[in-house]
Motif scaffolding. Sequence first.
Motif, short mmCIF file in Angstrom:
data_model
loop_
_atom_site.label_atom_id
_atom_site.label_comp_id
_atom_site.label_asym_id
_atom_site.label_seq_id
_atom_site.Cartn_x
_atom_site.Cartn_y
_atom_site.Cartn_z
N ARG A 68 0.76 -1.18 0.12
CA ARG A 68 0.00 -0.10 -0.20
C ARG A 68 0.76 1.35 0.10
N GLU A 81 -0.19 7.40 8.13
CA GLU A 81 -1.17 7.11 7.59
C GLU A 81 -2.73 6.42 8.14
N ILE A 368 -6.29 1.75 8.45
CA ILE A 368 -6.32 1.79 7.07
C ILE A 368 -7.22 0.95 6.44
N LYS A 369 -7.56 -0.42 6.90
CA LYS A 369 -8.25 -1.51 6.13
C LYS A 369 -9.73 -0.96 6.38
N ARG A 371 -10.66 2.15 6.43
CA ARG A 371 -11.12 3.17 5.51
C ARG A 371 -11.12 2.61 3.93
N ASP A 372 -10.10 1.83 3.64
CA ASP A 372 -9.93 1.59 2.35
C ASP A 372 -9.59 -0.08 2.31
N HIS A 374 -10.44 -2.49 0.26
CA HIS A 374 -10.05 -3.19 -0.90
C HIS A 374 -9.39 -2.16 -2.07
N PRO A 375 -8.08 -1.89 -1.77
CA PRO A 375 -7.47 -0.91 -2.96
C PRO A 375 -7.27 -1.62 -3.97
N GLU A 376 -7.52 -0.91 -5.28
CA GLU A 376 -7.44 -1.40 -6.52
C GLU A 376 -5.74 -2.08 -6.84
#
Length: 407
Positions: A68, A81, A368-369, A371-372, A374-376
Amino acid sequence: MTDQIRLKRNLSLPLLVLYGLGTTIGAGIYALIGEVAAVAGYLAPISFLVASFMAGITATAFAELARRLPRAAGEALYVREGLGSVHFSTLIGLCVVFAGLVSSAALVNGFVGYLHEFVAVDRVLTIVLVTVLLGGIAAWGIAESVVVASLVTLVEVGGLALVIAVSHGSFAGLSDRWSEFIPAMDMLSWGPVFAGAVLAFYAYIGFEDMVNVAEEVVDVRRNLPAGIFLTLGISTLAYVLLMTAAVLTMTPAELADSEAPLADLYQYYVGEKAQAISAIGLFAIINGALIQIIMAARVFYGLGSMGQLPTVLSTVHPRTRTPLLATALVTFSVLVFALLGTLASLAKLTSLVMLVIFACVNLSLWMIKLRDPHPEGIRVFPFWVPIAGFLISAAFVIRELIIVFDS
């Protein structure tokens, strides 16, 4: 990031793994074998397996974060972050640097003490020469310095392989004695296993340093996570084979009483003093110091590039493509700490500092997970990974604090 010259991506996966092994497999394992045997007995190999799983949880969190956020000063960046605090992020980064400085200085002192067994040397002069040499290698270039560290790492791993090789005959007895190495399915039997795993866990600390050279890794999102897992896997294989050979050859009591269990194991089979093993231990000590200097300089560089420390620390030399000022600052600090020579209590606190950082990094990944998730284009791991990593790390922090307050 600054618009100035960047760090150069020179680290291939093999070099990265050797860098990781150099900071994970250090001189500590040469003594840790006896300590684990003292509490776990013949169940010591299982203790190392349990410890590898415990360390692997946090290693998995680092692997996802490396995909990430593939930047230098990894831990500080992850905390910034995840927890949203620049000041706390800077504190975490400085803690990583401090742990590296103290560890490196302690290793330089250990090297000088170890060297006295071979030749009489002046302590101050040797510390100055060795520290300046290490700083020069670190400033030379990331590929060059990691190649030097990798060659020494091969010697370290070769030392462990040599002990395993000379004691290979002991494995013939495993078929008749295997039941001694398997705990029964009750908590009483697993108590020594977990007690040994707590000690063995410290043999795996070091993999986290790899994230701080992220900006110098080729194909970082693929190679850095792979390097972390390969480092952990190779370390586990070496430790389990070594521990199994040790308890098949000598009794746990004999290993516990030995000041140099691997050297004694070698001497048991070869019948002569283990000068080679002692010399390899010397290389292992100094290699650890070099890698800590490289790591700490990259954290200074990363914090400078993010504006959390003076940006001059992120200046990269156009020829060496290394952060020369950050490396010089680290080298000077290591030299001062090493010359002071009063590092015993500080060195003990470094493990506590690293465990606090582990807990913060796992907590940061969890945030972080949320909030997001499954980041592309990024492979992610289950939510339970950072939660389990945080709980394990927090438990170790509590244990260390109990030890500190009881001592």
